[in-house]
Write an enzyme that holds these catalytic residues in place. Sequence first.
Site, PDB file in Angstrom:
ATOM      1  N   TYR A  25      24.244  44.307 -12.354  1.00 42.88           N
ATOM      2  CA  TYR A  25      24.778  44.444 -10.999  1.00 42.88           C
ATOM      3  C   TYR A  25      26.125  43.748 -10.837  1.00 42.88           C
ATOM      4  O   TYR A  25      26.926  44.158  -9.987  1.00 42.88           O
ATOM      5  CB  TYR A  25      23.757  43.960  -9.971  1.00 42.88           C
ATOM      6  CG  TYR A  25      22.697  44.998  -9.730  1.00 42.88           C
ATOM      7  CD1 TYR A  25      22.913  46.046  -8.843  1.00 42.88           C
ATOM      8  CD2 TYR A  25      21.502  44.976 -10.433  1.00 42.88           C
ATOM      9  CE1 TYR A  25      21.958  47.024  -8.641  1.00 42.88           C
ATOM     10  CE2 TYR A  25      20.535  45.952 -10.247  1.00 42.88           C
ATOM     11  CZ  TYR A  25      20.773  46.975  -9.348  1.00 42.88           C
ATOM     12  OH  TYR A  25      19.827  47.959  -9.167  1.00 42.88           O
ATOM     13  N   GLN A  71      22.150  55.692   1.447  1.00 45.72           N
ATOM     14  CA  GLN A  71      21.373  55.200   0.318  1.00 45.72           C
ATOM     15  C   GLN A  71      22.249  54.383  -0.628  1.00 45.72           C
ATOM     16  O   GLN A  71      21.749  53.737  -1.540  1.00 45.72           O
ATOM     17  CB  GLN A  71      20.769  56.371  -0.465  1.00 45.72           C
ATOM     18  CG  GLN A  71      19.811  57.218   0.338  1.00 45.72           C
ATOM     19  CD  GLN A  71      19.304  58.403  -0.464  1.00 45.72           C
ATOM     20  OE1 GLN A  71      18.283  58.322  -1.120  1.00 45.72           O
ATOM     21  NE2 GLN A  71      20.042  59.505  -0.415  1.00 45.72           N
ATOM     22  N   ASN A  72      23.561  54.438  -0.417  1.00 42.90           N
ATOM     23  CA  ASN A  72      24.505  53.801  -1.335  1.00 42.90           C
ATOM     24  C   ASN A  72      24.609  52.299  -1.066  1.00 42.90           C
ATOM     25  O   ASN A  72      24.521  51.860   0.081  1.00 42.90           O
ATOM     26  CB  ASN A  72      25.881  54.445  -1.207  1.00 42.90           C
ATOM     27  CG  ASN A  72      25.838  55.931  -1.531  1.00 42.90           C
ATOM     28  OD1 ASN A  72      24.998  56.373  -2.313  1.00 42.90           O
ATOM     29  ND2 ASN A  72      26.724  56.700  -0.932  1.00 42.90           N
ATOM     30  N   VAL A  73      24.835  51.545  -2.130  1.00 45.70           N
ATOM     31  CA  VAL A  73      24.929  50.093  -1.995  1.00 45.70           C
ATOM     32  C   VAL A  73      26.373  49.598  -1.988  1.00 45.70           C
ATOM     33  O   VAL A  73      26.620  48.400  -1.850  1.00 45.70           O
ATOM     34  CB  VAL A  73      24.115  49.385  -3.112  1.00 45.70           C
ATOM     35  CG1 VAL A  73      22.634  49.699  -2.964  1.00 45.70           C
ATOM     36  CG2 VAL A  73      24.607  49.767  -4.501  1.00 45.70           C
ATOM     37  N   ASP A  74      27.330  50.527  -2.143  1.00 41.16           N
ATOM     38  CA  ASP A  74      28.735  50.151  -2.006  1.00 41.16           C
ATOM     39  C   ASP A  74      29.083  50.061  -0.521  1.00 41.16           C
ATOM     40  O   ASP A  74      28.276  50.392   0.353  1.00 41.16           O
ATOM     41  CB  ASP A  74      29.635  51.172  -2.720  1.00 41.16           C
ATOM     42  CG  ASP A  74      29.480  52.581  -2.152  1.00 41.16           C
ATOM     43  OD1 ASP A  74      29.874  52.810  -0.987  1.00 41.16           O
ATOM     44  OD2 ASP A  74      28.955  53.465  -2.867  1.00 41.16           O
ATOM     45  N   HIS A  99      19.233  50.795   1.064  1.00 39.99           N
ATOM     46  CA  HIS A  99      18.894  50.211  -0.240  1.00 39.99           C
ATOM     47  C   HIS A  99      19.682  48.938  -0.547  1.00 39.99           C
ATOM     48  O   HIS A  99      19.757  48.531  -1.702  1.00 39.99           O
ATOM     49  CB  HIS A  99      19.098  51.252  -1.345  1.00 39.99           C
ATOM     50  CG  HIS A  99      18.182  52.435  -1.189  1.00 39.99           C
ATOM     51  ND1 HIS A  99      18.490  53.688  -1.670  1.00 39.99           N
ATOM     52  CD2 HIS A  99      16.974  52.538  -0.583  1.00 39.99           C
ATOM     53  CE1 HIS A  99      17.494  54.519  -1.381  1.00 39.99           C
ATOM     54  NE2 HIS A  99      16.573  53.844  -0.717  1.00 39.99           N
TER      55      HIS A  99
END
Length: 233
Positions: free
Chosen positions: A54, A87-90, A105
Amino acid sequence: MKKKIIVFTGAGISAESGIKTFRDADGLWEGHDVEDVASIDGWYRNPKLVQDFYNMRRQVAMQAKPNAAHQALVVLQKSFDVQIVTQNVDTLHERAGSDHVLHLHGRLDQACSSKDKRLIYPIDGYDIKMGDLCEKGSQLRPDIVWFGEAVPNMETAIYMAREADIMIVIGTSLAVYPAAGLVDVIAPTCDLYVVDKQINTSRIPKRASTIESTASEAVPYLVAQLIERYTTL
């Protein structure tokens, strides 16, 4: 009163900014088995591997820039009450200028306690190091919802979907649950638009209007159409 739009985005909108989609055709993510780097069991087995993975994803995401699809959604919020559920973590939506973004997420730019996920901290730079601790003395980890963990923002997202006049789905195959279930809870009167390079027609109501194209090409066009259609009524 402005119409309520819920925009549900997945990996396809970020892919055009250089962020690879979650899972390749061979089931791997950047050469790793997804269960090794994106599950709570993977964290318990090898936390350093997950941390390093990550840290690399964070660097890529922070160097990426919002694309035309992200920017078009900023234009959309000038004419509608827009809530983005991603849903994106950016943080490309936020960096483009979208005001209301709910991350299902988690977020790459945040760390949380490995013992109490309510303890959340901004990350200074790209890395969380093994040995970085929360205020209660436990190891910090990415503030990401992994397989095997609950999705805490799901109930809020469901409420937003049920209240929406219009839903736009962008860049997702609707294969990851429970997030994919959002299309199932919208009202029968909610107008539904779906944009993706490969639309999963088996997962969307037949009434949906579809555009099978890249997000950066289709979303600016769709936004212009929606503004013309709904704000001139």
